[in-house]
Enzyme design. Sequence first.
Site, PDB file in Angstrom:
ATOM      1  N   HIS A  49       0.839  -1.209   0.000  1.00  0.00           N
ATOM      2  CA  HIS A  49       0.000   0.000   0.000  1.00  0.00           C
ATOM      3  C   HIS A  49       0.869   1.252   0.000  1.00  0.00           C
ATOM      4  O   HIS A  49       0.556   2.229  -0.685  1.00  0.00           O
ATOM      5  CB  HIS A  49      -0.889   0.050   1.255  1.00  0.00           C
ATOM      6  CG  HIS A  49      -1.863  -1.078   1.378  1.00  0.00           C
ATOM      7  ND1 HIS A  49      -1.860  -1.958   2.429  1.00  0.00           N
ATOM      8  CD2 HIS A  49      -2.892  -1.455   0.575  1.00  0.00           C
ATOM      9  CE1 HIS A  49      -2.855  -2.820   2.291  1.00  0.00           C
ATOM     10  NE2 HIS A  49      -3.487  -2.554   1.165  1.00  0.00           N
ATOM     11  N   SER A 198      -1.998  -8.286   3.566  1.00  0.00           N
ATOM     12  CA  SER A 198      -2.516  -8.156   4.943  1.00  0.00           C
ATOM     13  C   SER A 198      -2.795  -9.538   5.528  1.00  0.00           C
ATOM     14  O   SER A 198      -2.715  -9.743   6.736  1.00  0.00           O
ATOM     15  CB  SER A 198      -3.808  -7.334   4.960  1.00  0.00           C
ATOM     16  OG  SER A 198      -3.583  -6.084   4.350  1.00  0.00           O
TER      17      SER A 198
END
Length: 291
Positions: A49, A198
Amino acid sequence: MHCEASASLINRMKVIKTIEQMQFFSQHGKKLGKTIGLVPTMGYLHSGHISLIKRARKDTGIVVVSIYVNPTQFGPGEDYKRYPRDLERDRELAKAAGTDVLFVPSNKEIYPDGYSTYIMVEELSEKLCGISRPIHFRGVTTIVAKLFNIVKPTRTYFGWKDAQQLIIIKKMVSDLNIDVKVIGLPTVREKDGLAVSSRNKYLTKKEREIAPVLYQALVQVKRMVNSGESNSAKVLKEVKNLIKAKKIKIDYLKAVNLMSLKDVKKLKKKTLIAVAAWIGKTRLIDNMLIK
Ligand code: PAF
């Protein structure tokens, strides 16, 4: 330094929770002639990200990062409830990477009572991950289209790690004439090759040790192609064994055309090798493009 970027470092990052405020902020920014970069995320930010946010910072005047764990892209029994969430941590990471606005809407904002409109990119959404996760991409395209309408970005950034997602979003943007440039950035990897995600957080120590075999398998495909082998069935069979040897359950390992996501018999330029596998209770995906 880009003067707008330097301004954002001086100003504090804004956290916006409502659609109305987000739309107002974007409209105002646009009136001032600013470009808007949107990085849609489900939070629990990682280096993948951060690379998207930093690129948006370089490219655009206002950087908006959305954090929203979107319930409609999780099927029954999937990990919606246990998906990692840590807004305080995300706030710090997003700010340090140069975010101007963190858009953190609630479920009530996004899907109010009586909500009934969904976007579905046919065919592409039914392949690869779409087989074991039949409603997943319908949820992704719906939330991403809503974010485009709310944030009105000039550019938007996605990782190649979710190659199918990126291809589907590009198709939606093209089919629906949405005025945004979709930019795909390379997969960020851990030192041992494991694609950053994640969901890596779910892995036990033992599972984490074997997880890089997915990347090793993709590298092995490339090696075989480089040494002249182009029969996809033969290559995939050999590479599947490499993964199975680690007692990992393969959901799919496929060689597909980059545009259509249809299976290909010959491995050549623009073939995407895509893998999804269960490491214990965690489903991980990865891919590699033959160039
Ligand atoms: O890739 C993700 O994190 C999600 O699928 C996205 C694009 C933020 C939509 O919820």
